[in-house]
Motif scaffolding. Structure first.
Motif, short mmCIF file in Angstrom:
data_model
loop_
_atom_site.label_atom_id
_atom_site.label_comp_id
_atom_site.label_asym_id
_atom_site.label_seq_id
_atom_site.Cartn_x
_atom_site.Cartn_y
_atom_site.Cartn_z
N LYS A 7 27.44 45.07 42.74
CA LYS A 7 26.02 45.11 43.11
C LYS A 7 25.45 43.70 43.08
CE LYS A 7 25.06 49.65 41.16
NZ LYS A 7 24.62 50.28 39.91
N ARG A 8 24.70 43.40 44.13
CA ARG A 8 23.98 42.12 44.23
C ARG A 8 24.82 40.93 43.76
NH1 ARG A 8 20.52 45.65 42.24
NH2 ARG A 8 20.64 44.85 40.12
N SER A 9 26.05 40.85 44.24
CA SER A 9 26.93 39.79 43.78
C SER A 9 27.67 39.17 44.95
CB SER A 9 27.96 40.32 42.78
OG SER A 9 27.30 40.83 41.66
N VAL A 10 28.14 37.97 44.72
CA VAL A 10 28.95 37.30 45.71
C VAL A 10 30.36 37.19 45.16
CG1 VAL A 10 29.31 35.16 46.98
CG2 VAL A 10 26.99 35.93 46.51
N ILE A 11 31.32 37.62 45.94
CA ILE A 11 32.71 37.49 45.52
C ILE A 11 33.44 36.66 46.57
CG2 ILE A 11 34.87 38.74 45.11
CD1 ILE A 11 33.09 40.99 43.97
N GLY A 12 34.15 35.66 46.09
CA GLY A 12 34.75 34.67 46.97
C GLY A 12 35.99 35.17 47.69
N ARG A 13 36.76 34.19 48.15
CA ARG A 13 37.94 34.52 48.94
C ARG A 13 39.14 34.76 48.01
NH1 ARG A 13 35.47 30.12 50.89
NH2 ARG A 13 34.29 30.41 52.82
N HIS A 14 39.98 35.63 48.49
CA HIS A 14 41.28 35.87 47.83
C HIS A 14 41.15 36.15 46.35
CE1 HIS A 14 42.93 34.61 51.61
NE2 HIS A 14 42.25 33.48 51.54
N CYS A 15 40.17 36.91 45.99
CA CYS A 15 40.07 37.32 44.58
C CYS A 15 40.85 38.62 44.41
CB CYS A 15 38.61 37.57 44.20
SG CYS A 15 37.65 36.07 44.17
N ARG A 16 41.33 38.78 43.20
CA ARG A 16 42.00 40.05 42.89
C ARG A 16 41.23 40.71 41.77
NH1 ARG A 16 47.07 40.58 44.70
NH2 ARG A 16 47.72 38.83 46.01
N ILE A 17 40.67 41.87 42.11
CA ILE A 17 39.87 42.56 41.12
C ILE A 17 40.54 43.90 40.85
CG2 ILE A 17 37.61 43.58 40.67
CD1 ILE A 17 36.42 41.32 42.38
N GLY A 18 40.75 44.18 39.57
CA GLY A 18 41.45 45.40 39.17
C GLY A 18 40.59 46.64 39.36
N SER A 19 40.93 47.68 38.64
CA SER A 19 40.19 48.94 38.76
C SER A 19 39.12 49.03 37.69
CB SER A 19 41.15 50.12 38.59
OG SER A 19 42.21 49.97 39.50
N ASN A 20 38.17 49.92 37.99
CA ASN A 20 37.09 50.17 37.03
C ASN A 20 36.35 48.90 36.63
OD1 ASN A 20 36.94 52.95 36.55
ND2 ASN A 20 38.93 52.83 35.49
N VAL A 21 36.16 48.03 37.59
CA VAL A 21 35.44 46.78 37.29
C VAL A 21 34.02 46.90 37.80
CG1 VAL A 21 35.34 44.31 37.77
CG2 VAL A 21 37.55 45.42 37.41
N LYS A 22 33.11 46.38 37.01
CA LYS A 22 31.70 46.39 37.39
C LYS A 22 31.25 44.94 37.56
CE LYS A 22 27.85 48.61 35.52
NZ LYS A 22 27.24 49.21 34.32
N VAL A 23 30.74 44.61 38.71
CA VAL A 23 30.21 43.25 38.91
C VAL A 23 28.76 43.37 39.37
CG1 VAL A 23 30.51 41.05 40.10
CG2 VAL A 23 32.51 42.47 39.63
N VAL A 24 27.85 42.88 38.56
CA VAL A 24 26.43 43.00 38.87
C VAL A 24 25.76 41.64 38.74
CG1 VAL A 24 24.26 44.13 38.24
CG2 VAL A 24 26.43 45.35 37.95
#
Lengths: 456, 750
Positions: A381-398
């Motif tokens: 939510k309301r976030s910027v995520i860059g290139r080639h990131c690896r984000i696992g499961s059940n992650v919350k980014v706010v």
């Protein structure tokens, strides 16, 4: 347009540690996955200002910035990159590159502005009044003063909200008084002579100087030569010019001869020209400067003008971590016309090459960069995520900024934080109002609030 | 102190009331009868005004010694008529005329005028004899008010010398509505644009330039400064909190205060509570703005199209007269009957002429002139921009320019009058010349061929001398004290030994020292060219000084400021600190309390004054020496013994502060300073005291040697004590050589 543009791109600003590093100088910090400098360049290009000098503090940083510029926009703009010593201040930086300046007027822009105010309008105002200096002012941005935001306890202690106190004449065209920095904390002391000459003065504390100036080159160079102690444009040069506008010293007789004749003689000519042109064009009443000048012989004046941007315009400087977060949020949110991207129907941008796991939601005002992977049951939510990131499961980014090549383990929760490139968060890390330095590894299972992760 | 003052004031006031009640009863009876009617129409308050028929200044002297200012003719009509006519037409229903100076003259005039029987305007007089300021007047009215409650709500406060044609009803309404919303909005004051001259910094009315700050949205007044022309303070200081609470503040230099105020009853009680308020602006407005009394607020109202001006001095008399002739004050112009005046006939080029005025054919009467009833103008006269009253007789070949000739004036042949004011019944004999700026008071007689020098003020009355020293002259009213003066002076008419020529009569008043330079500013005469040139020159000089004061850079400024304060404050502070330490030390000696306790006390002083340990050492040592010197002694030897015993006894105290070499040097310096300045008898004992200090281990030899080194480079005069100590220092050095190596190292460290 006979303007030369100087972009003061700074170096490794200490306010922005740990976001900046040897690898990433301030000018290259990403805002919605583009270096902040690109916003300034785009803005200038939109006003057809293409003759640019980018001044960077420190050789290393200059190399980095130069590298990026040559890769990004060498075909569109004529950009020179100049390196100056660190910590010389804005005035010092200009002194160091003075020999590059040749045009009649110089436009000086801070390299960390994200704005949609046209610098061309400032340049035109400057020309119209034949001013010595024109400063761009804007109202406090909608998101509130950059440093007084709620998040980031660390920033709070650093600096309180810093406004400028600005005195304008009744037509709101001339700058009669400016107090910046430490002076604001004291009582305001105004010189009566300027007020007497102008009759009225409006003192505003809701405007701020947005670090975009147009200078007459001869004036700027003369001030820089005469006052070797001046370090800052905003705190020294501009207030000095404003203070002395009714008894100008920048064009005193002796000086002008030495200054290859671009001082006094020119000024006389110019002022004559102005009077003439005003008579011819029947433009407006003579300004109080001219009235003052004609009232007292042997007085010289110079004009300090302002361009006040419309309230709807956006202008924020990226000069603190809080500002960095604000700018990122605004550029993909309220001020998304700045980003240059086209948004989806959900008001977000998910790069086609990004992969989303099942039951993962990316809310509005979000950005997901090229080649990033997000696992299952995540929420962004309301976030910027860059290139080639690896984000696992059940992650919350706010409310966060995640730069490129970041690895985030399963079950992490990230709120109001900045994760720099190549950082790694192991499983079940909970961050709130934190900053993680580039390449840092945060161990699994920790819960952190308001911390800065950096190698000592 | 405050309480005492209050007590005095209170007593004085009571006296006033007692003395004045009788006089006022008559005026109030009428009001009492009306109260019941008014309570019914609570919804619609009567529009009331308080008119101060006294300016409480001395600016119109000597004319006001004989006649109150409000009755002086302004284009042949007494000033108060303009004010009353305006109030009447603006819808004011009841006006309280406060009379103080020459109150009987004012009341008599009103009784005989049509104002007392006016159908729509109820004029009442309030009489007081002891009020010396507007503040006193309002306090007096407030006290009356407590008994009669005549003033029901908001009222207009004006002075009797106001000329205006602005509408008031809307303004009062505006004030009332604001008051309803905000209890604290107690006053609305009227301002009008008028740019002061950039050279003289005074408005065209001759008043000082005004700096005000106003909130552009609410029009609340935030700052008010009436600036005496004082270039030394070339800056305006706006309080930080002001800018914090208002995002935008409008600062005006081009406004003129019309002295027309809409006040709520709180204003009166504020004056009552603050018995030291005298001046409406300097005290009251400033008090409300600066002291933030109960959060009261003052608002401004700017008028654009209507006229408002107050006659404050001779220059404004001139300016307003011209405005009336130019019809800016319409309908209060000479060709309209607005107050029982006989209207004049308006001719071409602004020439107003009475129907029965007799003008010689050869007289050249120019534009903007007013000629009153029964006036005769002789042949060959040249009259321009002037006002001539009723019943004057002007001989032939007279030149009158820019002057104001009142009633029944006789001007003989060949006189020249430029920019002068000539009061009633003056006689100017043939060939006399009035230079610019002259004021001739009533019945003055100017001798044949006499030249009255520029800016002189001439009166039959001698200049009162006693109040020249009076510091309160500023608001001590000229005219209020007049009654006393008159009796004292006894109208010295008989003294024909005049200063106006052998056949003249009158005294030329001395201009008091300070005002001499100011005279030209407030006179009827325009400012002469050479003065203007002088001012321009002075301004240039000022600016040069100015520049040196202004620091070169914003950043440096803050530093420079802090350095200055750091330098200045301690100088003052140190004196206090030293005295405090001395007091503490003496108490310690007298009460014999322990050294620890003394240290504790001095430490707390040190903290509160923000002093260094070295300062404590200096101050403590100073106290000890002072005590030694003050202790009775017969010989130098005894003094030394005293000093030695004190030092030995309190060496713990002194030792506490002299742990560093620097502090020890401070002690030596202090001793030197004392020997040179405050306690010269210690001089001869310098080296012995030093030796004592060394012996009791207060001073280390390093400190003494360092001091000697520093002093070696000083002037001969400074070396007296060094020479005196030469043997001692020599001895120290020899002792030192024994363990030379160690010392050298130490020195290098130091």
């Amino acid at each position: 347009m006979d303007y030369q543009v100087v972009i003061l791109a700074g170096g490794f600003s200490s306010n922005l540690v740990p976001l900046v590093s040897k690898e990433v100088p301030k000018a290259l910090l990403p805002v919605a996955n583009r270096p902040v400098l690109s916003y300034v360049l785009d803005l200038l290009e939109s006003s057809n200002l293409k003759d640019l000098i980018v001044v960077v503090e420190g050789e290393d940083a200059a190399l980095k910035v130069g590298g990026w510029i040559s890769s990004a926009c060498v075909d569109r703009l004529h950009v020179e990159v100049a390196a100056v010593a660190e910590n010389v201040g804005t005035a010092g930086a200009l002194r160091a590159i003075a020999h590059h300046l040749t045009a009649k007027d110089i436009l000086i822009v801070s390299g960390d502005i994200v704005s949609d105010i046209s610098p061309g309008a400032v340049a035109a105002t400057h020309r119209r009044h034949d001013a010595s200096v024109t400063a761009m002012l804007c109202t406090e941005p909608v998101s509130g003063p950059s440093e007084s935001g709620g998040a980031g306890g660390k920033d709070k202690s650093k600096k309180p909200a810093c406004y400028d106190i600005i005195g304008l004449d009744s037509s709101k065209q001339f700058l009669l008084y400016i107090a910046t920095g430490a002076e604001i904390k004291k009582d305001t002391r105004l010189k009566k002579s300027i007020l007497c000459a102008a009759g009225k003065m409006e003192i505003r504390s809701d405007l701020m100087d947005s670090h975009l100036y147009a200078f007459k080159r001869s004036v700027l160079q003369e001030v820089l030569d005469q006052k070797p102690t001046f370090r800052s444009l905003k705190q020294d040069v501009l207030p000095y010019l404003v203070r002395t506008q009714l008894k100008s010293e920048v064009f005193s007789d002796e000086k002008s001869v030495e200054e290859n004749g671009n001082g006094n003689g020119k000024n006389n000519m110019q002022s004559n020209e102005v009077v003439l042109s005003q008579i011819l064009s029947n433009a407006s009443l003579p300004s109080f400067h001219q009235v003052y000048e004609s009232g007292l012989n042997s007085r010289k004046t110079h004009k300090c003008c302002v361009y006040i941007a419309d309230e709807s315009k956006y202008c924020v400087r990226l000069n603190s971590i809080q500002a960095f977060m604000d700018v990122n949020r605004d550029v993909i949110g309220d001020a998304n016309h700045l980003s240059g991207y086209s948004f989806s129907a959900h008001h977000n941008i998910v790069h086609p090459s990004a992969e989303l796991g099942s039951k993962t939601t990316v809310g509005p005002h979000c950005m997901l960069g090229e080649g990033s992977q997000v696992g299952d049951k995540c929420s962004v939510k309301r976030s910027v995520i860059g290139r080639h990131c690896r984000i696992g499961s059940n992650v919350k980014v706010v409310n966060s900024v995640v730069m490129d090549h970041v690895t985030i383990g399963d079950g992490c929760s990230i709120q109001g934080s900045v994760i720099c490139s190549n950082a790694q968060l192991q499983e079940r890390v909970a961050l709130r109002d934190c900053q993680v330095e580039a390449g840092y590894v945060v161990c699994a299972g920790g819960e952190h609030k308001g911390e800065t992760f950096a190698r000592k | 102190m405050g309480a005492q003052k209050k007590g005095e004031m209170g007593a004085q006031k009571k006296g006033d009331v007692g003395a004045l009640k009788k006089g006022d009863v008559g005026a109030q009876k009428k009001g009492g009868a009306r109260v019941s009617d008014e309570s019914e129409e609570q919804s619609r308050q009567r529009l009331q005004a308080i008119l101060l028929a006294d300016s409480f200044t001395t600016k119109f002297r000597p004319v006001t010694l004989e006649r109150p200012k409000v009755l002086l003719p302004l284009v042949n009509v007494p000033m108060i008529d303009y004010t009353l006519a305006w109030l009447e037409s603006a819808g004011i229903e009841e006006v309280f005329v406060f009379c103080c100076a020459h109150s009987t003259q004012v009341i008599d005039y009103l009784k005989n005028s049509e104002w007392y029987s006016h159908p729509s305007l109820l004029v009442r007089t309030i009489e007081s004899h002891k009020s010396i300021s507007a503040g006193d007047a309002l306090r007096f009215i407030y006290e009356q008010e407590a008994e009669t409650s005549q003033i029901q709500g908001d009222f207009v406060l004006v002075s009797g010398d106001t000329v205006s044609n602005m509408p008031l009803a809307d303004l009062i309404q505006e004030h009332r509505e604001r008051k309803k919303k905000d209890e604290k909005a107690i006053m609305t004051m009227v301002i009008k644009q008028s740019k002061p001259s950039p050279l003289t910094h005074q408005s065209r009315l001759g008043t000082d330039q005004l700096f005000i700050a106003v909130d552009p949205l609410t029009k609340q007044l935030l700052y008010y400064e009436e600036d005496k022309i004082d270039h030394a303070r070339g800056t305006i200081c706006l309080d930080k909190s002001l800018l914090d609470s208002n995002p935008s503040v409008l600062l005006y230099n081009d406004m003129q205060d019309c002295y027309i105020d809409i006040c709520s009853p709180e204003v009166l009680s504020l004056f009552e509570d603050n018995f030291d308020y005298q001046h409406l602006r300097r005290h009251f407005v400033k008090g409300v703005l600066v002291d933030d009394i109960m959060g009261y607020k003052i608002f401004t109202h700017e008028i654009h199209s209507s006229y408002a001006a107050r006659i404050d001095n001779f220059r404004s008399y001139d300016t307003v007269s011209k405005d009336i002739i130019q019809r800016w004050t319409y309908p209060y112009v000479p060709d309209i009957n607005f107050s029982g005046n006989r209207p004049l006939k308006l001719g071409r080029q602004g020439m107003y002429r009475a129907s029965d005025a007799i003008l010689s054919r050869s007289a050249d009467v120019g534009s903007s002139t007013v000629i009153g009833y029964g006036t005769e103008i002789g042949s060959g006269d040249k009259i321009l921009n002037s006002v001539i009253g009723n019943g004057c007789s002007i001989g032939s070949n007279v030149v009158i320019e820019g002057s104001y000739i009142w009633n029944n004036v006789t001007i003989e042949d060949g006189c020249e009058i430029r920019n002068a004011i000539v009061c009633d019944d003056v006689k100017i004999r043939a060939g006399a010349v009035l230079q610019p700026g002259v004021v001739l008071s009533f019945k003055v007689d100017v001798g044949r061929d006499f030249i009255v020098p520029a800016y002189s003020k001439v009166s039959l009355l001698q200049q009162p001398t006693k109040e020249d020293s009076d510091e309160e002259l500023e608001y001590a009213d000229s005219s209020s004290g007049t009654a006393d003066h008159l009796s004292g002076l006894n109208l010295q008419m008989e003294s024909k030994a005049s200063e106006l020529g052998p056949d003249g009569a009158g005294y030329i008043w001395e201009v008091c020292e300070g005002a001499r330079d100011e005279e030209w500013k407030h006179s009827v005469a325009p400012i002469p060219e050479d003065k203007l040139a002088e001012i321009t020159q002075a301004m240039d000089d000022d600016d040069i000084e100015d520049e040196s004061v202004v620091p070169t850079s914003g950043e440096l400024k803050s530093d420079a400021d802090s350095i200055n304060t750091d330098l200045n404050d301690p100088v003052d502070d140190y004196g206090y600190f030293e005295r405090e330490v001395e007091g503490t030390f003496l108490r310690a000696v007298e009460e014999g309390f322990a050294v620890d306790l003394a240290i504790l006390e001095i430490n707390s002083l040190r903290l509160s004054y923000n002093m260094e340990s070295a300062d404590c050492a200096g101050a403590t040592f100073y106290s000890m020496m002072k005590l030694a010197v003050d202790t009775p002694h017969n010989s130098a030897g005894e003094l030394l013994r005293n000093a030695a015993s004190i030092m030995t006894k309190y060496k713990g105290l002194l030792g506490f502060y002299v742990k560093q070499i620097d502090e020890q040097i401070e002690v030596i310096m202090k001793l030197e300073e004392m020997c040179q300045e405050t306690a010269r008898e210690l001089g001869p004992l310098f080296s012995q005291i030093l030796r004592v200090l060394y012996n009791i281990d207060v001073l280390e030899e390093d400190a003494i040697l360092r001091w000697a080194e520093e002093k070696a480079g000083a002037d001969e005069a400074d070396k007296v004590y060094l020479q005196q100590c030469e043997p001692f220092i020599q001895w120290l050095k020899e002792a030192e050589e024994e363990d030379e190596t160690e010392d050298e190292e130490e020195e290098e460290d130091g």
